[in-house]
Design a protein around this motif. Structure first.
Motif, PDB file in Angstrom:
ATOM      1  N   VAL A 137     -14.214  -1.140  15.373  1.00  0.00           N
ATOM      2  CA  VAL A 137     -14.035  -1.876  16.535  1.00  0.00           C
ATOM      3  C   VAL A 137     -13.041  -3.052  16.020  1.00  0.00           C
ATOM      4  O   VAL A 137     -13.496  -4.026  15.334  1.00  0.00           O
ATOM      5  CB  VAL A 137     -15.444  -2.300  16.931  1.00  0.00           C
ATOM      6  CG1 VAL A 137     -15.151  -3.256  18.151  1.00  0.00           C
ATOM      7  CG2 VAL A 137     -16.365  -1.115  17.293  1.00  0.00           C
ATOM      8  N   GLY A 138     -12.054  -2.815  16.458  1.00  0.00           N
ATOM      9  CA  GLY A 138     -11.096  -4.177  16.211  1.00  0.00           C
ATOM     10  C   GLY A 138     -11.575  -5.445  16.608  1.00  0.00           C
ATOM     11  O   GLY A 138     -12.122  -5.703  17.776  1.00  0.00           O
ATOM     12  N   GLY A 139     -11.438  -6.350  15.476  1.00  0.00           N
ATOM     13  CA  GLY A 139     -11.986  -7.763  15.516  1.00  0.00           C
ATOM     14  C   GLY A 139     -13.342  -8.035  14.922  1.00  0.00           C
ATOM     15  O   GLY A 139     -13.756  -9.340  14.947  1.00  0.00           O
ATOM     16  N   VAL A 140     -14.041  -6.941  14.456  1.00  0.00           N
ATOM     17  CA  VAL A 140     -15.259  -6.985  13.764  1.00  0.00           C
ATOM     18  C   VAL A 140     -15.096  -6.666  12.191  1.00  0.00           C
ATOM     19  O   VAL A 140     -14.886  -5.535  11.806  1.00  0.00           O
ATOM     20  CB  VAL A 140     -16.438  -6.674  14.325  1.00  0.00           C
ATOM     21  CG1 VAL A 140     -17.942  -6.785  13.607  1.00  0.00           C
ATOM     22  CG2 VAL A 140     -16.557  -6.601  15.882  1.00  0.00           C
ATOM     23  N   SER A 141     -15.323  -7.730  11.167  1.00  0.00           N
ATOM     24  CA  SER A 141     -15.444  -7.346   9.743  1.00  0.00           C
ATOM     25  C   SER A 141     -16.845  -7.815   9.228  1.00  0.00           C
ATOM     26  O   SER A 141     -17.612  -8.582   9.812  1.00  0.00           O
ATOM     27  CB  SER A 141     -14.219  -8.026   9.343  1.00  0.00           C
ATOM     28  OG  SER A 141     -12.941  -7.678   9.967  1.00  0.00           O
ATOM     29  N   PHE A 142     -16.975  -7.173   8.117  1.00  0.00           N
ATOM     30  CA  PHE A 142     -17.980  -7.587   7.357  1.00  0.00           C
ATOM     31  C   PHE A 142     -17.667  -7.877   5.827  1.00  0.00           C
ATOM     32  O   PHE A 142     -16.863  -7.267   5.267  1.00  0.00           O
ATOM     33  CB  PHE A 142     -19.141  -6.426   7.283  1.00  0.00           C
ATOM     34  CG  PHE A 142     -19.779  -5.971   8.767  1.00  0.00           C
ATOM     35  CD1 PHE A 142     -20.777  -6.613   8.949  1.00  0.00           C
ATOM     36  CD2 PHE A 142     -18.784  -5.175   9.620  1.00  0.00           C
ATOM     37  CE1 PHE A 142     -21.603  -6.409  10.273  1.00  0.00           C
ATOM     38  CE2 PHE A 142     -19.518  -4.836  11.064  1.00  0.00           C
ATOM     39  CZ  PHE A 142     -20.655  -5.594  10.894  1.00  0.00           C
ATOM     40  N   ILE A 143     -18.417  -8.891   5.305  1.00  0.00           N
ATOM     41  CA  ILE A 143     -18.280  -9.426   4.055  1.00  0.00           C
ATOM     42  C   ILE A 143     -19.473  -9.547   3.271  1.00  0.00           C
ATOM     43  O   ILE A 143     -20.507 -10.082   3.892  1.00  0.00           O
ATOM     44  CB  ILE A 143     -17.293 -10.692   4.093  1.00  0.00           C
ATOM     45  CG1 ILE A 143     -15.972 -10.681   4.205  1.00  0.00           C
ATOM     46  CG2 ILE A 143     -17.666 -11.374   2.631  1.00  0.00           C
ATOM     47  CD1 ILE A 143     -15.308  -9.695   3.208  1.00  0.00           C
ATOM     48  N   GLY A 144     -19.770  -9.182   1.899  1.00  0.00           N
ATOM     49  CA  GLY A 144     -21.013  -9.523   1.297  1.00  0.00           C
ATOM     50  C   GLY A 144     -21.968  -8.748   1.158  1.00  0.00           C
ATOM     51  O   GLY A 144     -22.969  -8.555   0.823  1.00  0.00           O
ATOM     52  N   LEU A 145     -21.698  -7.371   2.043  1.00  0.00           N
ATOM     53  CA  LEU A 145     -22.758  -6.245   1.650  1.00  0.00           C
ATOM     54  C   LEU A 145     -22.660  -5.456   0.393  1.00  0.00           C
ATOM     55  O   LEU A 145     -21.561  -5.393  -0.169  1.00  0.00           O
ATOM     56  CB  LEU A 145     -22.533  -5.315   2.953  1.00  0.00           C
ATOM     57  CG  LEU A 145     -22.521  -5.713   4.146  1.00  0.00           C
ATOM     58  CD1 LEU A 145     -22.281  -4.752   5.441  1.00  0.00           C
ATOM     59  CD2 LEU A 145     -24.121  -6.324   4.768  1.00  0.00           C
TER      60      LEU A 145
END
Length: 423
Positions: free
Chosen positions: A375-383
């Motif tokens: 989904v453009g615009g949603v990112s995740f970090i630290g998983l």
């Protein structure tokens, strides 16, 4: 009377730990306007949810937050809790992120015109991009079985444990043998407390082997650079329990068999409490054997690396069990055991209920490729294993953040080519 428009930022980062602050570091480098929301205080977990004798299980030289590598006097050592807190707090001061502490994000949804609407305890905001940097360890797991235990039994989750003196007199049942469970069991054992440990199916590894820290060998072998899509288990590796080992007192193995020989009581997985008795799965021998196979398997891989590269190293060895369970013990009378407290060390569950965007797979986990969702615009970090083994740790979270921010910069440039946004 007109309603004021919500405050807008190009990027909103949710979570102010090392992942969120690393993201802010790269956003600032690119001149991208953003806010970081942290419901407590920046990097609070290291000071509020770790026990007194907590220390890193990886050597200090692996600590490499962006622009803030470890530069202390003991690169081969293992920072203790207060040293970790100081290291992370120094990183936060250096980055100086635009952070709003004490602000909880309660909901984020897509807007019909593009971008996202974000509701917080401090009001409403909008953003072109959201970076979820709150990690995956949100809700402490305590089984419903805990409700059956007598009210006289003190119960804590691992994040609440601080030291042996915190617990009432008597024996302690530690449930779970991952990193936290084994290290807390050791902490209690070294303090002279009687410990009963419910052992799960966690692997273990050596601290030192053939003259070096095992982490150093694995780094040379490229293990820490292996992306998740090249791992034999692929994304399944994200479900693996971390190997138990410790950096305490300069680092050493954790050998549950040795603890048992010294008086610690070991059992299989705790399954229930009925009629005054704790009931355990009869899998202790199998779990210990699995942990030892993993231990010897890692060492064997190091042996092959040494043979292939011709590195000069001390001779190899194979771990031989120092204790064997005499028999499986499926039950334990709680009153007769003198157990007065239980420490639950069976992990955490993620909680992304606030993110009302279709970015989750069938198992309810974020679907992404190196942190960038479909989904453009949603990112995740630290998983954990977001991209490599170090994604959830000090060693690689900064590199993942750099990648995510580069992707965000490209998307912002495509959306707003005429606004002169610095990307």
């Amino acid at each position: 009377m007109s309603v004021p428009s919500p405050e807008h930022r190009s990027v909103i980062v949710v979570g102010g730990g090392q992942a969120g602050v690393s993201t802010s570091y790269w956003l600032k480098r690119r001149g991208i306007d953003h806010l970081v929301f942290e419901k407590r205080t920046a990097a609070h977990v290291w000071s509020t949810a770790r026990w007194d004798n907590f220390c890193l299980v990886t050597p200090n030289w692996q600590c490499d937050l962006p622009g803030h590598p470890y530069d202390g006097p003991d690169p081969d050592g293992f920072m203790k809790r207060d040293e970790i807190v100081a290291y992370v707090q120094a990183f936060v001061r250096k980055v100086d992120p635009p952070i709003r502490e004490g602000v909880a994000v309660t909901r984020a949804t897509r807007r019909s015109g593009g971008g996202f609407a974000i509701s917080t305890s401090d009001g409403d905001y909008t953003a072109d991009e959201i970076v979820v940097a709150s990690g995956g360890y949100h809700t402490p797991i305590v089984p419903r079985m805990a409700e059956k235990l007598p009210k006289t039994i003190a119960q804590l989750h691992s994040e609440q444990y601080r030291n042996p003196d915190q617990l009432p007199e008597g024996a302690v049942l530690v449930v779970g043998s991952g990193q936290s469970g084994c290290q807390i069991a050791e902490d209690l054992h070294l303090a002279g407390r009687k410990v009963h440990l419910a052992v799960g199916e966690a692997p273990r590894c050596a601290r030192f082997y053939r003259g070096r820290d095992v982490v150093a060998w694995l780094a040379d072998m490229g293990y820490y650079e292996m992306p998740v899509d090249q791992h034999p288990l692929r994304e399944g590796v994200r479900d693996n329990t971390n190997h138990y080992v410790t950096g305490r007192d300069g680092g050493r193995d954790i050998d549950l068999r040795r603890f048992a020989r010294e008086g610690m009581e070991l059992y299989g997985v705790l399954e229930d409490f009925e009629e005054g008795r704790l009931r355990f799965r009869e899998n202790l021998a199998a779990s210990l054997a699995f942990a030892d196979r993993t231990y010897n398997g890692i060492n064997a891989a190091i042996d092959r690396h040494i043979a292939e590269t011709g590195v000069d190293a001390p001779p190899p060895s194979v771990y031989e069990p120092v204790w064997t369970p005499p028999a499986e013990r499926p039950a334990l009378d709680l009153a007769a055991s003198d157990i007065s407290s239980v420490v639950w060390c069976i992990g955490f569950a993620p909680d992304f209920r606030w993110l009302d965007v279709p970015v989750f797979n069938g198992a309810g986990r974020p679907a992404h490729r190196r942190g960038v969702s479909e989904v453009g615009g949603v990112s995740f970090i630290g998983l954990p294993w977001l991209h490599t083994w170090g994604s959830g740790r000090f060693g690689a979270v900064g590199r993942d953040a750099e990648h995510v921010v580069a992707t965000i910069a490209e998307r912002l440039a495509l959306r707003r080519p005429r606004l002169g946004v610095a990307v």
